[in-house]
Design an enzyme around this catalytic site. Structure first.
Site, PDB file in Angstrom:
ATOM      1  N   GLY A   8       0.837  -1.208   0.000  1.00 21.63           N
ATOM      2  CA  GLY A   8       0.000   0.000   0.000  1.00 21.63           C
ATOM      3  C   GLY A   8       0.866   1.250   0.000  1.00 21.63           C
ATOM      4  N   GLY A  10      -0.287   4.422  -0.010  1.00 23.08           N
ATOM      5  CA  GLY A  10      -1.104   5.593   0.335  1.00 23.08           C
ATOM      6  C   GLY A  10      -0.266   6.469   1.258  1.00 23.08           C
ATOM      7  CG  PHE A  11      -1.793  10.134   2.880  1.00 26.97           C
ATOM      8  CD1 PHE A  11      -1.071  11.260   2.545  1.00 26.97           C
ATOM      9  CD2 PHE A  11      -3.084  10.008   2.387  1.00 26.97           C
ATOM     10  CE1 PHE A  11      -1.622  12.258   1.755  1.00 26.97           C
ATOM     11  CE2 PHE A  11      -3.648  11.005   1.604  1.00 26.97           C
ATOM     12  CZ  PHE A  11      -2.913  12.120   1.282  1.00 26.97           C
ATOM     13  CD  GLU A 167     -13.543  18.767   1.840  1.00 32.20           C
ATOM     14  OE1 GLU A 167     -12.756  19.440   2.495  1.00 32.20           O
ATOM     15  OE2 GLU A 167     -13.262  17.638   1.405  1.00 32.20           O
ATOM     16  CG  ASP A 296      -7.757   5.330   6.499  1.00 31.71           C
ATOM     17  OD1 ASP A 296      -7.300   6.122   7.335  1.00 31.71           O
ATOM     18  OD2 ASP A 296      -8.412   5.699   5.500  1.00 31.71           O
ATOM     19  CB  ALA A 312      -3.903  12.480   5.150  1.00 32.83           C
TER      20      ALA A 312
END
Ligand SMILES: Cc1cc2nc3c(=O)[nH]c(=O)nc-3n(C[C@H](O)[C@H](O)[C@H](O)COP(=O)(O)OP(=O)(O)OC[C@H]3O[C@@H](n4cnc5c(N)ncnc54)[C@H](O)[C@@H]3O)c2cc1C
Length: 418
Positions: A8, A10-11, A167, A296, A312
């Site tokens: 992974g 991601g962040f 948003e 996460d 994040a």
């Protein structure tokens, strides 16, 4: 060389990898996508504000100068901790240390049949799909003569009043009321109805009350109808049934829930109710000190025992921490044995010029909040090597309502059904 596998990018995974760049460790990054995605701006792609390439970067490019790094496009399917081996769709790999950073996925709270009628937002494909739905709604309305049908087609329901829902609602309102308005000749895009449904008593429920109220008022000024205490009971084709009414709408978007990636499917470990893996203080998995779960996908508690939110900054700090733990372990050095999260704030935008910012000890809202959001959220969070370029591109696209972002790329022209 010691072998570290990170699943992974991601962040969390990316930050862990960055922490290992200057060490003599053989690092393999495996991701099912070839890009790192800046998810906080996905709603901008979904609402035709930015193009996908503005918010994603090839993982291979990020680590191109690192000789000890290997990037593999593949998907993890199994872990065998007894022999320190993982299996992907195409191969097997041995590791000394394994970092699991596989993130989260959309949850329909057990109602997966709703997905078909109410797409959620998690990756670029989702964003492009939703963008197509929104833009096609206006195109379809332009072709139709029946005013009742036009009203229904130009009705957008967003489910979930967390940051993504807020948003998304604000961005659709601005798109219809400010951007598209000069481009359509038959319909008045300003009459589009945008409804935000929230089950709780306020939007942005984890923000301080004053900011939640401000967010609701700002959305209403943009023309969004905010309906709190509204629980969705069923979703079907163009219909949302709530505890108070049935809403007919051309586009329904799900922004209400996430669950962890299915780590339990790869390895038999204890998870919480949304699938996050319980970890030790050093973020390793119980009984497997050389396997770590971060971001996460892991359940880590804050100082007062509440699980850390899926954000994040949490993922990034966990990634950095685990890289240190592994390096110290390899070098037989003392390591800090407990992870502590430093609050990096809670931010959400409302349209293109307002935002709320909450750091616990100070808050901001309105335009000043938005300026703060754009610097912190975009510039500092991303951490790309070429962030100045990316930042400049974003700001330009953002300010000029980049036309390229409004292309419908998943176009299948349906026959008007109304
Ligand atoms: C629409 C949206 C808006 C958001 N807005 C904000 C915000 O404003 N501020 C904020 O702080 N946070 C925000 N978040 C949350 C934030 O993006 C996440 O908390 C963060 O991305 C978690 O990082 P991660 O590394 O754990 O997971 P991700 O960033 O999700 O990365 C997981 C990676 O694992 C890969 N992967 C998954 N399964 C496998 C597998 N089996 N094999 C190989 N690779 C796999 C995926 O391709 C992905 O690259 C938002 C999230 C979404 C979806």
């Amino acid at each position: 060389m010691h072998k570290v596998i990170i699943v992974g990018a991601g962040f969390a995974g990316l930050q862990a990898a960055k922490g290992l760049t200057n060490s003599v460790i053989d690092v393999t990054i495996i991701d099912k996508n070839n890009y790192h995605l800046f998810q906080p701006l996905l709603y901008q792609v979904a609402t035709a504000g930015l193009s996908p390439a503005d918010i994603a970067l090839p993982i291979r490019n990020i680590f191109r100068s690192k000789k000890n790094f290997k990037v593999i496009l593949d998907e993890l399917i199994e872990i065998n901790p007894k022999i320190n081996q993982i299996t992907t769709k195409n191969n097997t790999y041995l590791y000394d240390f394994l970092i699991l950073a596989t993130g989260s996925q959309i949850s329909y709270f057990g109602n997966d049949q709703w997905k078909k009628f109410s797409p959620g937002l998690k990756n670029i494909e989702d964003a492009i799909f939703i963008r197509g739905r929104i833009l096609k709604a206006f195109e379809k309305a332009e072709r139709i003569k029946n005013s009742k049908a036009i009203k229904k087609i130009m009705k957008f329901v967003i489910i979930g009043g967390g940051p993504t829902g807020v948003e998304m609602a604000g961005a659709i309102a601005e798109l219809s009321k400010k951007v598209l308005v000069k481009e359509f000749s038959t319909i008045d895009t300003k009459t589009a109805q945008i409804i935000l449904l929230e089950a709780g008593s306020s939007v942005l429920p984890t923000a301080p009350k004053s900011l939640s109220i401000y967010a609701k008022d700002s959305l209403e000024k943009l023309g969004v109808e905010v309906k709190c205490n509204t629980v969705v009971q069923n979703i079907s084709e163009s219909l949302v049934k709530t505890n108070t009414e049935i809403i007919e709408a051309g586009t329904i978007i799900w922004c209400a829930g996430v669950k962890a990636s299915p780590l339990g499917r790869y390895i038999n470990i204890k998870t919480d109710e949304i699938g996050r893996v319980f970890v030790n203080d050093d973020l390793s998995i119980p009984t497997h000190p050389n396997i770590f779960a971060i971001g996460d996908t892991s359940h880590v508690k804050d100082k007062i025992g509440k699980p850390l939110p899926g954000l994040a900054p949490v993922a990034k700090q966990e990634g950095k921490f685990v890289a240190e733990v592994i390096k110290n372990n390899i070098n037989n050095l003392q390591t800090q044995n407990k992870f502590y999260y430093k609050n990096r704030g809670y931010l959400a935008t409302i349209g293109r010029s307002k935002a709320i910012v909450d750091f616990g000890w100070f808050t901001l809202k309105g335009r000043i909040g938005w300026i703060f959001w754009s610097f912190i959220h975009i510039y500092f969070l991303i951490g790309f090597r070429n962030r100045f370029m990316v930042f400049t591109n974003w700001v330009w696209s953002y300010l000029t309502f980049s036309k390229g972002a409004r292309l419908i790329t998943n176009n299948k022209i349906e026959k008007n059904s109304l």
